[in-house]
Design a protein around this motif. Structure first.
Motif, PDB file in Angstrom:
ATOM      1  N   PRO A 134      63.979  18.251  36.155  1.00  0.00           N
ATOM      2  CA  PRO A 134      65.013  18.032  35.132  1.00  0.00           C
ATOM      3  C   PRO A 134      66.388  18.483  35.639  1.00  0.00           C
ATOM      4  CG  PRO A 134      63.096  19.178  34.234  1.00  0.00           C
ATOM      5  CD  PRO A 134      62.940  19.174  35.706  1.00  0.00           C
ATOM      6  N   GLY A 135      67.404  17.814  35.166  1.00  0.00           N
ATOM      7  CA  GLY A 135      68.761  18.193  35.518  1.00  0.00           C
ATOM      8  C   GLY A 135      69.183  19.474  34.823  1.00  0.00           C
ATOM      9  N   THR A 164      72.714   7.792  43.266  1.00  0.00           N
ATOM     10  CA  THR A 164      71.303   8.085  43.017  1.00  0.00           C
ATOM     11  C   THR A 164      70.464   7.269  43.975  1.00  0.00           C
ATOM     12  OG1 THR A 164      71.116   6.314  41.385  1.00  0.00           O
ATOM     13  CG2 THR A 164      71.743   8.486  40.569  1.00  0.00           C
ATOM     14  N   ARG A 178      67.072  14.168  39.300  1.00  0.00           N
ATOM     15  CA  ARG A 178      66.101  13.106  39.038  1.00  0.00           C
ATOM     16  C   ARG A 178      65.478  12.622  40.350  1.00  0.00           C
ATOM     17  NH1 ARG A 178      69.318   9.648  36.810  1.00  0.00           N
ATOM     18  NH2 ARG A 178      69.228  10.745  34.804  1.00  0.00           N
ATOM     19  N   SER A 179      66.298  12.543  41.429  1.00  0.00           N
ATOM     20  CA  SER A 179      65.760  12.091  42.715  1.00  0.00           C
ATOM     21  C   SER A 179      64.763  13.094  43.287  1.00  0.00           C
ATOM     22  CB  SER A 179      66.905  11.879  43.715  1.00  0.00           C
ATOM     23  OG  SER A 179      67.469  13.124  44.109  1.00  0.00           O
ATOM     24  N   ALA A 223      72.302  16.051  37.037  1.00  0.00           N
ATOM     25  CA  ALA A 223      71.219  15.260  36.433  1.00  0.00           C
ATOM     26  C   ALA A 223      70.698  14.187  37.375  1.00  0.00           C
ATOM     27  CB  ALA A 223      71.707  14.636  35.122  1.00  0.00           C
ATOM     28  N   ASP A 224      71.565  13.395  37.972  1.00  0.00           N
ATOM     29  CA  ASP A 224      71.111  12.292  38.835  1.00  0.00           C
ATOM     30  C   ASP A 224      70.468  12.814  40.121  1.00  0.00           C
ATOM     31  OD1 ASP A 224      72.173   9.745  37.440  1.00  0.00           O
ATOM     32  OD2 ASP A 224      73.889  11.114  37.423  1.00  0.00           O
ATOM     33  N   ARG A 269      62.750  14.729  41.209  1.00  0.00           N
ATOM     34  CA  ARG A 269      61.696  14.766  40.194  1.00  0.00           C
ATOM     35  C   ARG A 269      61.656  16.103  39.451  1.00  0.00           C
ATOM     36  NH1 ARG A 269      59.560  11.908  44.525  1.00  0.00           N
ATOM     37  NH2 ARG A 269      58.909   9.772  44.023  1.00  0.00           N
TER      38      ARG A 269
END
Length: 944
Positions: free
Chosen positions: A97-98, A156, A92-93, A88-89, A95
């Motif tokens: 979805p995890g 992150t 996110r980086s 997930a993290d 852009r």
């Protein structure tokens, strides 16, 4: 403890099993490890989130372990470990979805499963690199590479995108910031507490470090069943760290600096870290300086700057821990040029040394000129030599031809233009007062023996001894018989007068005491030819040794016995080495020490091994080189046929053809690479004289090998039993040897053939390197005489065996031989002017490289063309056939054919350097490398 290139691994690596495994690959010292070059480098691994995964495409990502379970496999023995990861993290980086994916491991060993379970506990931060696939609707990574990250590291931040851009640019560094995680707090939940008493170790301190390590290009080494490529890489990086390296070689050419990746400090479980050398104790800058001191540069600074090359230490770093594939290639080119420069400097120094030595000059007309001078003195002083004018010697002397020319005139054929030119070149060399050093290369049957005999008779005519050294007793005996016949009666008969009468004429002009020197030393009444082999009976051997020790002018034909301490030839002026790749420099040097007056004998080395001119100029730069390209008249081209062993119909027709030729009074060779079918050690040993020791590292590695088909190693006894020069070992993508079918054996094939209906009533004989010398002699005599018209043998017949009625040769496992060796074997037939055939029996797959190699030998009889193709097929690591040498070559990267321009440039620069500094007093490191190169290549002369 100061670590140098000569430091042994046993003193540094604590894991003794690893030390032993590395030793089996020929890696004993730090220098061996650093020069065990990878055969390829992986491309950078792209960063992708799980949702961006594409099955079958390598990727890397950061994640956290959500859960893990171990499932016993009921249907079969063993366990399956499954871990679910969440990115997930990391996603996110990027852009996106995890998502989640499954990591799957299989093993029969409970200990391995327990070890992986401990590493992949729920909550552990990991970096994963692998090939995704889909299983039951879920993304799965089977046996991926996993790096665990220590708790508390940053997890992150926008820097992940910067890292992605940096990785894509090829330098592996973060583009966004020096440390994108510096201000970020890890969002990963803390890992569960380690089990009581467990010493849990993490692979990386930060996610940044772990991502850098898995995404950077990584070298892949030739491995074995005892040690993997990863463990080889880990050991080499640990050694570099111990020598001072703290960061990898960076693209801007510095050994350390911002943006470069840290080399992880080795654990004490792997490397014996010395006090004061812990990771925190050395800065990157001082570490780089220390590495340069531990690995000094070999190339002169002026040459390195002119060629824009790396420092040697920097090149080692860029090869074993490359920041990019381009950086890796640049480092390879640096060390390749270093090899070219060192080798050419060594050859040029050897040539300089030879010209400083003294040798016996052997002028063709020495006896005649001496007699003329004495006759002139007698004419000027008639009282000193009464009656001289009446004898008329001066009138007869111009008709006295020299021994060499009388030999050439006595031949029942005319020398080819090439032979005449080489004979004259050698004559000019022998007349000088420094030693000749000449390589005579000629096709099989091109008449090298006649040229060598002319040279030996020039030395004998000048009053000295000549030695011809052959690699086997069979060949030595053949040379002895041939030479004895060719010189028999030669010294006693000459146009117009006998030699003794000529001596009498000289005696009348010079006086009895002076003439005795000419008649006994300069113009011998007969030419003694002596045979000396290790297999002779004691009485005959003593007689031969006594004849040599007498110093009487004559020809000595010998095997390796000529290198023994008991052999003495006080008036030795010429040494001829036949098939010189079978002898080392040390052996040749032992003959140089046989003269009592401190002179060095002239040296003529001969080979039927075809060597491309670029290769010959490279490796034999210390020798003058002559080529014999014309074949004597009457030789018919050999018809070469490639036969698939599985094609029973064609095999049957081939055997029927051989039977027809035998019934016509001809002979046939059947060649197999092995002696015994039940000798497992021999299954796939490669090299007619390759020794146990170091393993082959094809494109880079560490000298010659004697691997078995199963990836093991052959012993010296096994190497002696195998006659195949197999430079084409097949490796998988991990550097492991690919198993191949066992090689055919002499005993097995002889038994099978005798049972065939085509050979009913035909007697077979077998010949191998294990047979005693007297047995070999008898077998060859029976074969030549027709009592056993079919001879099943190993490649012991490869060199020099000359049976005029042999018209067919069958070579089993032909796809496993080197092309040049096949060309040599093929040359055993067709020597009597009859039609001849070579049948190459192959098990190569259609369209495979092995089949392509055989097509070269099928369509060409040009030895130079075949040799060039052989070198190109063998690849970057094989320079003139290191597997043949029985020793360890210092050349591991240089490619004789492809790098011809580089070699020429290195030779020019080496000549300039030696002109300014002949003793290399100002280049201490280069002088040491030249000495090491010479010592390391004493037996590495040429391939077969």
């Amino acid at each position: 403890m100061s670590i140098t290139m000569d430091t042994t691994l046993a003193s540094l690596v604590t894991n003794k099993r690893r030390v032993s495994a590395l030793k089996s690959l020929g890696i004993v010292t730090v220098g061996d490890a650093l020069t065990y070059y990878p055969f390829r480098v992986t491309e950078p691994v792209p960063l992708r989130a799980i949702r961006e995964a594409a099955p079958g495409q390598q990727m890397a990502f950061a994640a956290v372990i959500r859960d893990m379970r171990v499932v016993p496999m009921n249907a079969r023995r063993g366990y399956r470990l499954e871990a679910t990861v969440d990115d997930a993290d990391f996603a996110r980086s990027r852009r996106v979805p995890g998502s989640t994916a499954r990591l799957t491991f299989f093993s029969y060993r409970k200990s391995y499963v327990d070890w992986v379970s401990m590493r992949l506990r729920a909550g552990t931060s990991v970096v994963v690199s692998g090939m995704p696939s889909e299983y039951m609707g879920q993304l799965q990574f089977t046996h991926p590479e996993i790096l665990t990250v220590a708790p508390g590291s940053a997890g992150t931040g926008a820097g992940l995108e910067g890292y992605a851009r940096g990785a894509a640019s090829g330098n592996g560094a973060f583009a966004g910031s020096t440390d994108p995680y510096a201000s970020a707090q890890s969002a990963y939940p803390p890992a569960a507490a380690a089990p009581s008493g467990a010493a849990l170790k993490y692979d990386a301190d930060t996610v940044q470090e772990a991502l850098t390590r898995v995404c950077r290009p990584r070298p892949v080494y030739h491995a074995s069943s005892r040690i993997s490529s990863e463990h080889i890489h880990e050991t080499i990086l640990g050694l570099l760290w111990m020598m001072g390296a703290r960061t990898s070689s960076t693209p801007d050419g510095q050994l350390a600096g911002a943006g470069s990746a840290d080399i992880v400090a080795p654990t004490t479980d792997t490397i014996a870290v010395q006090n004061g050398e812990e990771k925190s104790g050395t800065t990157a800058e001082s570490g780089a300086e220390a590495l340069s001191q531990s690995i000094p540069d070999v190339l002169p600074e002026s040459v390195r700057k002119a060629k824009n090359l790396m420092h040697r230490a920097e090149a080692f770093l860029a090869i074993h821990d490359p920041a990019s594939t381009a950086r890796f290639k640049e480092a390879i080119e640096t060390l390749r040029y270093e090899e070219a420069f060192v080798s050419q400097t060594s050859l040029l120094k050897a040539r300089q040394h030879a010209h400083k030595s003294s040798a016996h000059p052997c002028p063709l007309n020495e006896a005649l000129e001496t007699a003329r001078a004495s006759v002139g003195e007698a004419a000027a002083e008639p009282s000193a030599q009464p009656g001289a004018s009446e004898r008329g010697a001066a009138t007869n002397l111009p008709d006295l031809p020299n021994l060499r020319d009388r030999f050439i005139a006595s031949l029942p054929f005319t020398l080819t233009a090439g032979q005449s030119q080489v004979v004259d070149d050698i004559a000019a060399d022998l007349e000088r007062d420094w030693p000749m050093q000449r390589l005579l290369q000629g096709e099989v049957g091109s008449g090298k023996t006649v040229v060598a005999l002319a040279a030996m008779l020039q030395a004998v005519g000048a009053g000295y001894q000549a030695v011809l050294v052959a690699p086997t007793q069979v060949l030595a005996e053949q040379h002895y018989e041939t030479i004895s016949k060719m010189v028999s009666g030669l010294a006693l008969a000459q146009p117009g007068a006998k030699e003794t009468d000529a001596a009498a004429d000289v005696e009348g002009a010079m006086g009895a005491s002076s003439a005795s020197t000419v008649s006994s030393s300069k113009v011998p009444a007969e030419i003694p030819v002596t045979l000396l082999t290790g297999g002779m009976k004691l009485a005959a051997r003593r007689k031969a040794l006594a004849a040599a020790a007498s110093g009487e002018p004559g020809i000595i034909v010998a095997t390796h016995a000529a290198f023994s301490k008991t052999f003495q030839a006080p008036h030795l002026a010429l040494v001829v080495i036949d098939e010189q790749h079978r002898f080392g420099v040390e052996q040749r040097e032992s003959l140089n020490a046989k003269t009592d007056d401190g002179t060095t004998p002239h040296l003529l080395v001969m080979t039927a091994t075809p060597i491309p001119r670029t290769a010959a100029m490279t490796w034999f730069g210390d020798l003058d080189i002559s080529w014999l390209t014309e074949l004597p008249g009457g030789r018919k081209p050999i018809r070469t046929v490639v036969v698939n062993e599985a094609d029973a119909a064609t095999m049957g027709r081939m055997f029927a053809h051989i039977r027809a030729r035998v019934d016509a009074g001809e002979r046939a060779y059947i060649v197999c690479p092995r002696i015994d079918a039940d000798d497992e050690e021999n299954e796939g040993g490669f090299g007619v004289s390759s020794a146990a020791g170091s393993a082959r590292g094809r494109a880079a590695a560490s000298g010659s090998s004697a691997r078995t088909a199963a990836g093991g190693r052959a012993t010296r006894a096994a190497a002696d039993a195998i006659g195949i020069d197999d430079p084409y070992e097949t490796f998988d993508e991990n550097g492991e040897t690919v198993a191949r079918p066992p090689l055919h054996a002499v005993a097995e094939i002889a038994d099978r053939l005798q049972k065939l209906p085509q050979f009913q009533g035909i007697r077979f004989a077998t010949l191998t390197g294990r047979d005693k010398d007297d047995v070999k002699t008898q077998v060859m005599a029976d074969f030549a005489g027709g009592e056993t018209p079919i001879l099943v043998s190993t490649t012991v017949i490869e060199v020099g065996v000359d049976v005029k009625r042999a018209s067919c040769i069958v070579i089993f496992d032909a796809d496993r031989y080197g092309l040049s060796q096949l060309h040599q074997l093929r040359g055993r037939v067709g020597r009597g002017g009859t039609n001849s055939w070579a049948f190459l029996i192959s098990r190569a797959e259609p369209g495979s490289p092995a089949e392509q190699r055989l097509e070269v030998i099928h369509h060409s009889l040009d030895g130079a063309e075949i040799a060039q193709a052989d070198l190109e097929f063998r690849g970057a690591g094989d320079v003139l056939g290191d597997a043949q040498s029985g020793g360890k070559s210092s050349l591991k990267l240089l490619r004789v054919v492809k790098d011809a321009d580089m070699i020429a440039d290195a030779r020019t620069r080496a000549e300039q350097l030696l002109a300014a500094d002949p003793e290399l007093a100002g280049e201490v490191q280069l002088a040491g490398a030249v000495l090491d190169f010479t010592r390391g290549n004493e037996t590495f002369l040429t391939s077969s």
